[in-house]
Design a protein around this motif. Structure first.
Motif, PDB file in Angstrom:
ATOM      1  N   TYR A 139      58.132  63.968  30.669  1.00  0.00           N
ATOM      2  CA  TYR A 139      59.048  62.831  30.777  1.00  0.00           C
ATOM      3  C   TYR A 139      59.337  62.325  29.371  1.00  0.00           C
ATOM      4  N   LYS A 152      63.915  64.260  32.402  1.00  0.00           N
ATOM      5  CA  LYS A 152      62.836  65.181  32.770  1.00  0.00           C
ATOM      6  C   LYS A 152      63.081  66.502  32.043  1.00  0.00           C
ATOM      7  N   ARG A 171      66.787  64.622  36.919  1.00  0.00           N
ATOM      8  CA  ARG A 171      65.927  64.628  38.094  1.00  0.00           C
ATOM      9  C   ARG A 171      64.854  65.704  37.928  1.00  0.00           C
ATOM     10  N   GLU A 172      63.786  65.567  38.709  1.00  0.00           N
ATOM     11  CA  GLU A 172      62.738  66.592  38.761  1.00  0.00           C
ATOM     12  C   GLU A 172      62.666  67.113  40.188  1.00  0.00           C
ATOM     13  N   SER A 173      63.796  67.558  40.710  1.00  0.00           N
ATOM     14  CA  SER A 173      63.872  68.007  42.094  1.00  0.00           C
ATOM     15  C   SER A 173      63.949  69.524  42.166  1.00  0.00           C
ATOM     16  N   THR A 202      57.486  70.062  44.177  1.00  0.00           N
ATOM     17  CA  THR A 202      58.774  70.653  44.515  1.00  0.00           C
ATOM     18  C   THR A 202      58.664  72.137  44.857  1.00  0.00           C
ATOM     19  N   ASP A 330      71.963  61.837  48.164  1.00  0.00           N
ATOM     20  CA  ASP A 330      71.299  61.265  46.988  1.00  0.00           C
ATOM     21  C   ASP A 330      71.954  59.955  46.556  1.00  0.00           C
ATOM     22  N   LEU A 370      74.967  61.951  39.512  1.00  0.00           N
ATOM     23  CA  LEU A 370      73.523  61.731  39.500  1.00  0.00           C
ATOM     24  C   LEU A 370      73.146  60.264  39.344  1.00  0.00           C
ATOM     25  N   LYS A 372      73.176  56.369  40.971  1.00  0.00           N
ATOM     26  CA  LYS A 372      73.050  55.843  42.327  1.00  0.00           C
ATOM     27  C   LYS A 372      74.247  54.955  42.646  1.00  0.00           C
TER      28      LYS A 372
END
Length: 373
Positions: A139, A152, A171-173, A202, A330, A370, A372
């Motif tokens: 991070y 990330k 993101r860390e998806s 993940t 998302d 990305l 919100k």
């Protein structure tokens, strides 16, 4: 129906381990016709041999004497124990003609095994060219378009040459994880035979006994695509991927202090890739000190599985389109063709775009938002 994991193992048996179809059929308990069908789907590359037993032709006759010295020395306080060099000199005086390194390795292994808690001892690992890479997330912070953001960073490190690659995401998806592998293997020009990971939420659905894991199906599909064998670290055993753990700390100091400022994420990632090359071209390899990391990497490249095409790096989810032809993903809304209103569709989320499928037809394809809302 064979699982994706079994199909991947069959491909690696044939393309990486070079087993015959007859042997694969016997080992995996499937018919030869099934093996042939699976092998027709995707080709691969050969893996190099790794020696598992260290012969000791010179030391062998002196092992008993060496162990007696170690046993007698063991009760001493740790700081007062004999050094490996002293033990080597004793054996040499008694006729041993082998190398000091053989004695040093044996002493270290013996003391590690004898120790009351050997699980906490760091044991450096040697990796053959093209055998493995290590992966981790970190991070960091960056200023993108004038806005301070938390990012990330995906870290890759080739375990033999120490060549590094880092790429940043918001993101860390799962889809970011898959995209990171596409970028890394394209950067390296290929991929090693094994990937060493910690227990990523993940990628890992369930932690089983020892190193056994149930991996996410999309992550497993990616490993199958690249013919990579995923290896999970033992929980709380950070030394098993110690190279990339250190890389995370070093890259933070090298690349993210002071905080980098760029127009957008794409510009940042171009800069990071250039910095990786720059670092490798100027830093000596820790074991082959007369050569740079970049020079050793160019040699290791010949042992990588060739990068042919990227994996289709998406995460999939089903949803229903609203009466106003909108879907939500998302925290953001995306429009779709009116033909799909009030109907069930499949969302494919990529790192940079959102695709919507209805009855096999693409009814929406948008750049991904990305933020919100």
């Amino acid at each position: 129906m064979l699982t994706l994991e079994t199909r991947a193992k069959i491909r690696r048996d044939r393309e990486v381990l070079k087993k015959s179809i007859k042997q694969i059929s016997r080992d995996r308990h499937v018919s030869r016709n099934t093996v042939r069908k699976i092998l027709e789907e995707e080709p691969g590359q050969e893996i190099g041999y790794q020696r598992s037993i260290q012969p000791r032709p010179q030391l062998g006759p002196y092992v008993e004497r060496l162990e007696k010295i170690l046993e007698a020395d063991w009760p001493q306080p740790r700081k007062q124990r004999l050094q490996a060099k002293q033990i080597f000199e004793t054996l040499a005086y008694e006729g041993y003609q082998g190398a000091y390194d053989s004695v040093r390795r044996y002493v270290k292994a013996w003391r590690t095994e004898k120790g009351r808690n050997p699980g906490t001892v760091f044991i450096p690992l040697y990796f053959e060219p093209g055998s493995a890479y290590q992966f981790d997330w970190s991070y960091e912070s960056a200023v993108l378009g004038g806005v301070h953001q938390s990012i990330k960073v995906a870290h890759f490190r080739l375990a033999h040459s120490r060549m590094i690659f880092v790429v940043a995401f918001l993101r860390e998806s799962l889809e970011m994880l898959l995209d990171a592998h596409n970028r890394a293997f394209k950067f390296f020009g290929g991929c090693p035979h094994q990937g060493i990971y910690d227990n990523l939420s993940t990628a890992v659905d369930k932690i089983l006994k020892g190193k056994e894991r149930t991996f996410n199906s999309r992550f497993e599909a990616m490993c199958d695509h690249f013919l990579v064998e995923p290896v999970a670290c033992t929980p709380a055993a950070g030394w098993e991927k110690g190279q990339v753990e250190k890389q995370v700390r070093d890259v933070r100091n090298w690349f993210f202090k002071p905080i980098p400022q760029f127009a957008d994420l794409e510009e940042l990632n171009h800069w990071l890739a250039d910095r990786c090359w720059g670092w490798a071209s100027t830093h000596p390899h820790p074991e082959q000190k007369q050569r740079t990391v970049a020079a050793v990497f160019q040699q290791e490249r010949e042992h990588l599985i060739r990068f042919s095409r990227p994996f289709d790096a998406y995460k999939e989810r089903e949803c229903r389109v609203s009466s106003t032809s909108l879907i939500q993903y998302d925290g953001n809304q995306y429009s779709v063709e009116a033909i799909a209103a009030r109907k069930a569709v499949t969302i494919r989320a990529y790192a940079e775009r959102i695709m919507v499928i209805h009855k096999g037809k693409v009814v929406a394809d948008h750049l991904r938002n990305l933020s919100k809302g």
